[in-house]
Design an enzyme around this catalytic site. Structure first.
Site, PDB file in Angstrom:
ATOM      1  CG  ASP A  25      58.108  48.697  68.493  1.00 49.65           C
ATOM      2  OD1 ASP A  25      57.126  47.984  68.164  1.00 49.65           O
ATOM      3  OD2 ASP A  25      58.220  49.891  68.169  1.00 49.65           O
ATOM      4  CG  ASP A  35      52.480  45.277  66.648  1.00 48.49           C
ATOM      5  OD1 ASP A  35      53.715  45.359  66.589  1.00 48.49           O
ATOM      6  OD2 ASP A  35      51.781  46.037  67.349  1.00 48.49           O
TER       7      ASP A  35
END
Ligand SMILES: *[C@@H]1O[C@H](CO)[C@@H](O)[C@H](O)[C@H]1NC(C)=O
Ligand SMILES: *[C@@H]1O[C@H](CO)[C@@H](O)[C@H](O)[C@H]1NC(C)=O
Ligand SMILES: *[C@@H]1O[C@H](CO)[C@@H](O)[C@H](O)[C@H]1NC(C)=O
Ligand SMILES: *[C@@H]1O[C@H](CO)[C@@H](O)[C@H](O)[C@H]1NC(C)=O
Length: 475
Positions: A151, A355
């Site tokens: 992540d 992201d």
């Protein structure tokens, strides 16, 4: 029509012709949504091995294969490609609202929400927003291998840990810290413990961590020091959360590896060894069966990478922000898409986050509308199809093997990135319907998602604060 009218209409016709022929187009090869596949994790136990002359412990390069979560679900094989794709979009909206909650809270990790206190559509545990890619990582001595979410939007790494006060179902057996010789507790009040956003102290004076992801999922437990193993290499003395109380399903993964920019993230903790550098390549799964990968280390950077400065949100340090100044469609700058729409201001509002856990790029609404309209105008010869969920610009390519589509270029500070056609027109079914894979957002900030990053080697250099891109980076 007299001759004057004729010549005027001919003139209009000619000028329209020259506008449309002056646009730049590229070829989109038509693929359908792939049939669901399931991974055999037994084969994936070991990370990919990169030959190195350095001794095992000192390797300055670490390479790990990444697996898309779609291949991890045990139910994936019985699912249709469309159902799997819709789940991905559902996860995506959870991810976006999670990032939005984090930005709104400015990184403050609120207490865990009580059940029913959360309005986002966490319909099934599978619809978690924590990430799209997982890796097999060994933990402890002797090492046990676990699938972990990677992540870029958070810092603390953790694994579900026995004894469980509350653990969600995971595909691997639970990590038992008492069976690991390299596991060590961290005392509360220690410098390491103070690096946490909200450290607390257990009754036994052990450092307690807590992470809330803003999508209703959280992990609470003991901060520990442990060894992580990656094939022939390992990382000693890594600060890892041993999570005794975990909620959310994290797609059946056993935990998470935090790749953010905060002090406890993996790239920062291992900065002395890997130079605060990592890069990944996310394969276009619609078109390739090659593995996606992530590499930590200096030599991970290819020569043809072009860099844009990394920007920092003064309120929330974890995310990777970049400067976006405009977008071109068909080689023409889209009027109305200017840097002011993407500016990150001193209160931490606005900006553009890059992201890995978000799939579809979100642009602040005025930018999205201008981009979409320019694209529709350039693609007006293509047969349109019905909208799908967040997509409002879809095409029917049934019966075609390839089509010409207008180019899309993202103008980052210092770097122009020409997207491959498959990074913005994606199949949404098995019959030839494709959608323009951007969406609008009213969250105030924009996100460059992983569909748009496909096929590029994306480099994160925390030492020099730059984000880099190399086309054809997945080979
Ligand atoms: C996975 O791969 C291993 C090693 O090749 C094999 O023994 C096992 O039967 C496979 N499992 C499944 C479910 O295919
Ligand atoms: C977890 O797994 C167990 C055993 O496979 C099953 O009985 C249970 O229903 C699962 N729980 C959830 C929340 O999926
Ligand atoms: C940043 O942007 C927000 C929202 O547009 C605004 O409310 C705030 O005043 C701005 N702060 C600064 C320091 O410019
Ligand atoms: C796409 O076009 C074909 C004919 O070329 C038609 O049969 C089909 O129904 C259309 N599909 C959609 C989703 O519009």
């Amino acid at each position: 029509m007299d001759s004057k009218e004729k010549s005027i209409s001919l003139l209009i016709f000619l000028s329209l012709m020259s506008i449309s022929t002056s646009l730049q187009y590229q070829t989109l090869v038509i693929h359908f949504l792939p049939m669901p596949q399931s991974l055999n994790w037994t084969i994936q136990k070991e990370a990919r091995i990169i030959p190195t002359t350095e001794s095992e412990a000192e390797t300055t390069l670490l390479s790990v294969d990444l697996h898309h979560v779609d291949n991890l679900s045990p139910s994936a094989l019985s699912s249709t490609p469309e159902a799997l794709f819709n789940l991905r979009l559902e996860r995506d909206s959870v991810r976006v609202s999670m990032l939005s909650n984090m930005v709104a809270r400015g990184g403050r990790h609120a207490r865990p929400r009580k059940e029913g206190d959360f309005s986002s559509p966490v319909t099934s545990g599978f619809a978690q927003g924590s990430g799209e890619y997982l890796a097999r990582i060994g933990i402890g001595t002797p090492a046990r291998y676990f699938s972990m979410v990677l992540d870029t939007g958070s810092d603390v790494s953790w694994v579900q840990c026995a004894p469980c006060q509350k653990c969600y179902n995971q595909t691997d057996p639970i990590f038992i810290s008492s069976k690991s010789k390299s596991f060590a507790s961290v005392a509360c009040g220690s410098p390491l413990c103070r690096l946490l956003y909200s450290p607390s102290c257990s009754t036994r004076k052990k450092c307690q961590y807590e992470v809330n992801y803003g999508d209703g999922s959280f992990t609470i437990g003991e901060l520990a020091i442990e060894t992580l193993r990656f094939a022939r290499s390992h990382v000693n003395n890594f600060a890892l959360g041993c999570g005794h109380d975990n909620e959310g399903l994290f797609m059946g993964a056993s935990g998470l590896l935090g790749l953010g920019r905060g002090k406890l993230s993996f790239p920062i903790q291992t900065g002395h060894r890997f130079g605060g550098k990592f890069s990944y390549c996310l394969v276009d799964r619609f078109a390739s069966s090659n593995p996606s990968w992530i590499i930590f280390g200096t030599s991970s950077i290819s020569r043809n990478v072009v860099f844009t400065p990394m920007l920092t949100n003064p309120i929330l340090g974890s995310f990777y922000y970049v400067g976006l100044n405009g977008i071109s469609v068909g080689g023409v700058r889209v009027p109305g898409i200017t840097s002011s729409l993407f500016r990150l201001n001193r209160s931490g509002n606005g900006g553009v986050i890059i992201d890995s856990g978000t799939s579809v790029t979100r642009l602040v609404l005025p930018a999205y509308i201008a981009l979409r309209d320019a694209f529709r105008a350039g693609a007006s010869n293509l047969k349109s199809a019905q909208n799908l969920l967040l997509f409002d610009t879809c095409y029917n390519f049934t019966g075609k093997s390839e089509v010409m589509v207008p180019t899309v270029v993202l103008h980052f500070t210092n770097v122009d990135i020409l997207l491959p056609a498959s990074n913005y027109l994606i199949p949404v079914d098995s019959k030839g319907r494709f959608c323009f894979a951007f969406a609008g957002t009213s969250d105030g900030f924009s996100i460059i998602g992983n569909i748009q990053q496909q096929g590029f080697e994306v480099v994160f250099d925390l030492e020099t604060s730059r984000v880099g891109f190399a086309p054809h980076g997945c080979a």
